[in-house]
Design an enzyme around this catalytic site. Sequence first.
Site, mmCIF file in Angstrom:
data_model
loop_
_atom_site.group_PDB
_atom_site.id
_atom_site.type_symbol
_atom_site.label_atom_id
_atom_site.label_comp_id
_atom_site.label_asym_id
_atom_site.label_seq_id
_atom_site.Cartn_x
_atom_site.Cartn_y
_atom_site.Cartn_z
ATOM 1 C CB CYS A 190 2.407 -69.699 -21.021
ATOM 2 S SG CYS A 190 2.169 -67.998 -21.603
ATOM 3 C CB CYS A 216 11.377 -69.040 -19.667
ATOM 4 S SG CYS A 216 12.830 -68.799 -20.714
#
Length: 235
Positions: free
Chosen positions: A116, A226
Amino acid sequence: MLDDIASVTTDLHAAGTDARRLMHAALTGPVRGRVALVSSFGAESALLLAMAAEVDPAVPVLFLETGQHFPETLVYRDDLASWLGLRDVRTIAPAPAAVAARDPEGQLWAFDADACCTLRKVEPLDDAIIPFDAWITGRKRGQALTRQALPTVETTSDGRLKINPLAAWSPKEIDAEMTRLGVPRHPLSARGYPSIGCAPCTRPVRDGEDARAGRWAHLTHQKLECGIHRTPTSG
């Protein structure tokens, strides 16, 4: 271009850990106009953005619009940019076709958070950063184990400079300077969110927890980044 990079690198190293000198060297030096600031408009973002606005309010500011942000973050982005007088805030989003193919239900975060982040952050930023020779980040050494040795200036494997003016700053110093400047705070900061990412992957932090303990807390394994800062670098 290589001479420009070498020259500004010398100036940046001369600035040491002085955040404002680093910002001034980055935004007024030989790579001026080819430097972007990447901001999440999170809990501590206002300080870095304020320092940039003091030097050049026209600096390109790249905001990754993942489509999963808290509504408060999007309102804060617009309000803070207006308050600071920033003139070039660019909203960077993943390609609609890529989202439709790889995350049509918007639930990829729940079963593959890394994928994601790659779809919604890493790939869009990789494309957006292409025109720039350097970029400024708000990372600090105290945020995570992966950042404890963070230098103020890095050279990425693709030859770009990555500048971290607040690398040596503590949360207490950042809070004090934000208070002194009177910059608006992210509305979620007062509700137990010292680190703010996408809404599905961020929860409030409990007393005694690390500031980033609320990030990706739904995972059974530890995830600290991330992925946008994954590129191998050197000081």
